[in-house]
Design an enzyme around this catalytic site. Structure first.
Site, mmCIF file in Angstrom:
data_model
loop_
_atom_site.group_PDB
_atom_site.id
_atom_site.type_symbol
_atom_site.label_atom_id
_atom_site.label_comp_id
_atom_site.label_asym_id
_atom_site.label_seq_id
_atom_site.Cartn_x
_atom_site.Cartn_y
_atom_site.Cartn_z
ATOM 1 N N GLU A 177 0.826 -1.220 0.000
ATOM 2 C CA GLU A 177 0.000 0.000 0.000
ATOM 3 C C GLU A 177 0.855 1.263 0.000
ATOM 4 O O GLU A 177 1.297 1.715 1.063
ATOM 5 C CB GLU A 177 -0.932 0.003 1.226
ATOM 6 N N LYS A 219 -2.545 -2.035 -3.137
ATOM 7 C CA LYS A 219 -3.589 -1.202 -2.534
ATOM 8 C C LYS A 219 -3.239 0.264 -2.769
ATOM 9 O O LYS A 219 -2.535 0.882 -1.955
ATOM 10 C CB LYS A 219 -3.710 -1.522 -1.033
HETATM 11 P P1 13P Z 1 -9.392 4.166 4.309
HETATM 12 O O1 13P Z 1 -10.265 3.370 3.370
HETATM 13 O O2 13P Z 1 -10.132 4.782 5.438
HETATM 14 O O3 13P Z 1 -8.482 5.102 3.573
HETATM 15 O O4 13P Z 1 -8.432 3.117 4.998
HETATM 16 C C1 13P Z 1 -7.823 2.166 4.211
HETATM 17 C C2 13P Z 1 -6.602 1.713 4.872
HETATM 18 O O5 13P Z 1 -6.507 0.591 5.275
HETATM 19 C C3 13P Z 1 -5.506 2.651 5.040
HETATM 20 O O6 13P Z 1 -4.345 1.940 5.333
#
Ligand code: 13P
Length: 344
Positions: A177, A219
């Site tokens: 991510e 992600k």
């Molecule tokens: P949000 O969908 O609230 O952005 O959170 C996703 C997430 O896991 C951030 O690391």
């Protein structure tokens, strides 16, 4: 390393149009959300809230995997069942956030580097024993004057790659991510440019670290103007920019992309995911799904308010929000469903 385990886990996570629920807020972030909703910030309230989520009837219709926080995976429901076991029994695969948070990057004021590599091999082994089959590591990249620097991008993508290698070694699917934050007054084009740079740097590093791209989940953020930018985001424009940016940067061998919601409203996040899947279905080489936290949880949290008497209603809202997002993941969502009593 058995590569097939990774592939099988990914197929299962996204089977039948499902996506992921991020319920892995660190204690600090969870407490911040609780404070905003007027809920006491205690370990017991966090436990109750996570129990509300994992025991939501029918959540498994739209959620294939849920990302937990270390505190939660060690907690039990009031009936004495581990949260991860409740999920597994419902057919939802438990995952875990393994990074130790984004910390100020020395010598780079305004930028952050995500920590947590020390001892990660041992932590992953413990989580594996607890039934975990996928993990998450989040890097944050901020857009502002003169940032992000290439040093910040390099350091974070390097850490993401070392994390991914340790996960794959352990037979755990890494969710990778690299979040380009929405906070700021940047334009959609600036978000596009930075996201493209970050993703290209990331995939170069993943290649350098011999990561099997067929065994990761990406992600990313959507490509969208900053929260302080006066220009309103247009749904089709966000979808087009996001798809173009991903097509330019993400190899087709990656099996699945699961967006974060990043502070978008639940309706906006659903509308954007829907437009991406609806308008570009035949162009997308990957599964394009969701791994939302706020855009699934927030209405339920606001309704719950920490009160036992609100649990059932909050669970209904959570169930409904997850169903709406799952419809968007297939390009079948429309805003009329938000109010329709026939939808569920
Ligand atoms: P949000 O969908 O609230 O952005 O959170 C996703 C997430 O896991 C951030 O690391």
């Amino acid at each position: 390393m058995n590569q097939q385990i990774l592939k099988d886990t990914i197929v299962q996570l996204f089977a039948n149009g499902k996506g992921l629920l991020a319920m892995d807020e660190s204690n600090g972030t969870c407490n911040k959300r609780f404070a905003e909703a007027g809920i006491p910030q205690t370990i017991e309230m966090r436990r109750q809230y996570r129990e509300l989520i994992v025991t939501t009837p029918g959540l498994n219709e739209s959620i294939g995997g849920a990302i937990l926080y270390d505190e939660t995976i060690r907690q039990q429901t009031k009936d004495g069942i581990l949260m991860a076991d409740v999920l597994e029994k419902a057919g939802i695969i438990p995952g875990i956030k393994v990074d130790m948070g984004a910390k100020p990057m020395a010598c780079f004021p305004y930028e952050k580097i995500t920590e947590g590599l020390d001892g990660l091999r041992e932590r992953l082994a413990e989580y594996k024993q607890m039934g975990v089959r996928f993990a998450k590591w989040r890097a944050v990249i901020k857009i502002c004057t003169h940032i992000p620097t290439s040093s910040c991008i390099q350091a974070n993508t390097h850490a993401l790659s070392r994390y991914a290698a340790l996960c794959q070694e352990a037979g755990i699917v890494p969710i990778v991510e690299p979040e380009v934050l929405m906070a700021g007054n940047h334009t959609l084009q600036q978000c596009y440019d930075v996201t493209e740079e970050v993703l290209k740097a990331l995939f170069y590093q993943l290649y350098q670290f011999r990561i099997n791209l067929e065994g990761i989940i990406l992600k990313p953020n959507m490509v969208i103007a900053g929260t302080e930018n006066a220009t309103l985001n247009n749904i089709d424009e966000v979808a087009r920019a996001t798809v173009n940016c991903l097509l330019a940067s993400v190899p087709a061998t990656v099996p699945a992309i699961a967006f974060l919601s990043g502070g978008q409203s639940p309706k906006d996040a659903a509308a954007h995911l829907n437009a991406i899947n609806k308008n570009y279905k035949s162009h997308l080489p990957w599964i394009v799904s969701f791994s939302f936290a706020r855009a699934i949880q927030q209405p339920a949290l606001d309704l719950w308010k920490g009160q036992e008497t609100n649990v059932e209603e909050a669970q209904k809202i959570l169930y409904r929000r997850a169903k709406l997002v799952a419809a968007a993941r297939l390009g079948d969502y429309d805003t009329g469903m938000e109010k329709s009593v026939h939808f569920i």
